[in-house]
Design a protein around this motif. Sequence first.
Motif, PDB file in Angstrom:
ATOM      1  N   ARG A 245       0.903  -1.186  -0.045  1.00  0.00           N
ATOM      2  CA  ARG A 245       0.078  -0.159   0.092  1.00  0.00           C
ATOM      3  C   ARG A 245       0.953   1.094  -0.071  1.00  0.00           C
ATOM      4  NH1 ARG A 245      -5.282   1.172   1.822  1.00  0.00           N
ATOM      5  NH2 ARG A 245      -5.772   3.637   0.986  1.00  0.00           N
ATOM      6  N   LEU A 246       0.759   2.133  -0.898  1.00  0.00           N
ATOM      7  CA  LEU A 246       1.301   3.351  -1.001  1.00  0.00           C
ATOM      8  C   LEU A 246       0.543   4.701  -0.882  1.00  0.00           C
ATOM      9  CD1 LEU A 246       3.289   2.696  -4.243  1.00  0.00           C
ATOM     10  CD2 LEU A 246       4.189   2.359  -1.842  1.00  0.00           C
ATOM     11  N   LEU A 247       1.324   5.669  -0.284  1.00  0.00           N
ATOM     12  CA  LEU A 247       0.773   7.061  -0.135  1.00  0.00           C
ATOM     13  C   LEU A 247       1.806   7.989  -1.005  1.00  0.00           C
ATOM     14  CD1 LEU A 247      -0.313   7.606   3.284  1.00  0.00           C
ATOM     15  CD2 LEU A 247      -1.682   6.743   1.567  1.00  0.00           C
ATOM     16  N   ALA A 313      -3.638   8.595   9.140  1.00  0.00           N
ATOM     17  CA  ALA A 313      -4.336   8.029  10.133  1.00  0.00           C
ATOM     18  C   ALA A 313      -5.612   7.230   9.813  1.00  0.00           C
ATOM     19  CB  ALA A 313      -4.724   9.302  11.078  1.00  0.00           C
ATOM     20  N   LYS A 314      -6.016   7.693   8.778  1.00  0.00           N
ATOM     21  CA  LYS A 314      -7.484   7.174   8.324  1.00  0.00           C
ATOM     22  C   LYS A 314      -7.028   5.798   7.773  1.00  0.00           C
ATOM     23  CE  LYS A 314     -11.306   8.084   5.242  1.00  0.00           C
ATOM     24  NZ  LYS A 314     -11.496   6.969   4.685  1.00  0.00           N
ATOM     25  N   VAL A 315      -5.943   5.684   6.879  1.00  0.00           N
ATOM     26  CA  VAL A 315      -5.485   4.311   6.211  1.00  0.00           C
ATOM     27  C   VAL A 315      -5.328   3.411   7.405  1.00  0.00           C
ATOM     28  CG1 VAL A 315      -3.696   3.311   4.892  1.00  0.00           C
ATOM     29  CG2 VAL A 315      -5.004   5.332   4.029  1.00  0.00           C
ATOM     30  N   LEU A 323      -3.108  -4.404   6.993  1.00  0.00           N
ATOM     31  CA  LEU A 323      -1.846  -4.256   6.075  1.00  0.00           C
ATOM     32  C   LEU A 323      -0.733  -4.951   6.860  1.00  0.00           C
ATOM     33  CD1 LEU A 323      -1.908  -0.400   5.456  1.00  0.00           C
ATOM     34  CD2 LEU A 323      -2.045  -2.120   3.788  1.00  0.00           C
ATOM     35  N   LEU A 324      -0.723  -4.924   8.154  1.00  0.00           N
ATOM     36  CA  LEU A 324       0.290  -5.613   8.942  1.00  0.00           C
ATOM     37  C   LEU A 324       0.280  -7.020   8.710  1.00  0.00           C
ATOM     38  CD1 LEU A 324       1.343  -4.899  12.672  1.00  0.00           C
ATOM     39  CD2 LEU A 324       0.944  -7.340  11.704  1.00  0.00           C
TER      40      LEU A 324
END
Length: 527
Positions: A245-247, A313-315, A323-324
């Motif tokens: 997952r990327l920002l 924070a939302k993600v 994700l973990l």
Amino acid sequence: MKRHKILLLMCGLLTVLLVIGTLIGALLRLINEIRYSLEYFLPYWLVSPILFISFGLIIALIVQIIWPWWKKNSHKMSSETSKPNEAKIVQKSKKIAAKRSLQSIDRILDRLKDNIATEGIKQERERIGNELARGDLVVVIFGTGSSGKTSLIRALLNEIVGVVGAQMGSTKQSKVYRLRLKNLDRGLQLIDTPGILEAGKDGFIREKQARLRASQADLMIVVIDSDLRSGEYEIIKSLTSLGKRLLLVLNKCDLRGEEEERRLLYLLRSSCKDLLDKEDVIPCSASPQSVPVPGSKPWQPNPEVSKLLYRLAKVLNEDGEELLADNILLQCRNLGDKGKQLLNSQRKNIAKNCVERYSWISSGVVAATPLPGIDLLGTAAINAQMVIEIARIYGVELTKSRAQELALSVGKTLTGLGIIKGGVSLISTGLSINIPTLLLGRAIQGIAAAWLTRIAGASFITYFQQDQDWGDGGIQEVVQHHYDLNKREHSIKNFLELAIRKVVEPLQENQQKQLPPRPMLQEEEDA
């Protein structure tokens, strides 16, 4: 018993009818009371129409507004209550899968004999095991040198955490910092990585380290300061293909106008639409430049990272646990694949030694008792015992009948493809030695038997490597492939050099031992 149930059912039905009747009676009485009350100050002929219209409006209000609102909110509440339960079930299943992967890695470690390779796998397995029980989510800050990664971490932590504004390549090693977000149960590990796409050997090494860190992250923040370069896009593409997952953060927005910022964001969201959600492309200004103020000190604007913090924070609140779990499971699978590759390599080396041993055994048998070429593999080159030993190396127990069946199948394939005849011809052409004709024939047959056994053994190794499957092309393709590999010039040359020492020289020594004593000349007798 049956009669008792019928009585209970009738009592329940009567109770329901009584309740319904009571409610209807209460409603009618209420309507009647309202009617009497209205007649005190309204003409009696107007009361009934007003009541009728009022009740019609109430029914319309219920149908048009109250019922849809109730339906929507009840569905939302049920989905909200079920979603956490579903998420917990998914996370639990992924953690169970990760634990099973670690157990399979332990089984692989028990079979590995290379201490150096095993030690590396053990250390990685221990690290993943610790991460499975850890409390923090790992967020890696990733990007080109001087794109503002360290400045971004400083802004997020609200303190200076490294050298900011330095020349390209200032971050030499990965650095780890901790951060707490409101309403997030887990802490964050923010990891500042070396810059990517730097020139030189050192730059390549640092980029490799950064990519390794990225592959172990739960979430990645990719920092850029302009439109995406082709190298950056390819890296983002490769990381998202791994399931990361990327920002994507567009930094240094204080250096451009609003119109240019909107244009850049539009371009980034368009080019990454297949890789990221548009909400995951975020503008920020981690370290705004100071603004000159005449007659006083320059004004230093505060960093603008609120949009990034909100999205982060939302993600993490919504998807952090998943994700973990995904990351741990991915690392387990990667380590499992690495362990399997090492185990397969170890098995292949042992199997090759086994084939080598049987090659020269079959060579010795055929050289001692030469037979027509067509029968070479039927007697020695492929035999059931070699197949059984190769199978055991790969953890498979074969019956003798099954081993004989496999050996016969490969033997027929060698014959059908003309490899036996071609192999004898190839060996005859390549073997240039000066020995008696009788020995030459035996040497050629013995060497050909060893060479054909090599091809057969390599074919069996492929078969067991592929979980007892010949593949889409079948047995013919596998055998032909190994024949083509072994008939290459350098391969056949190396094989013949070894064959001369293993077959020809022993035959010559044996021949010399069997020669009769040399007859004495007449002069020697007279003397």
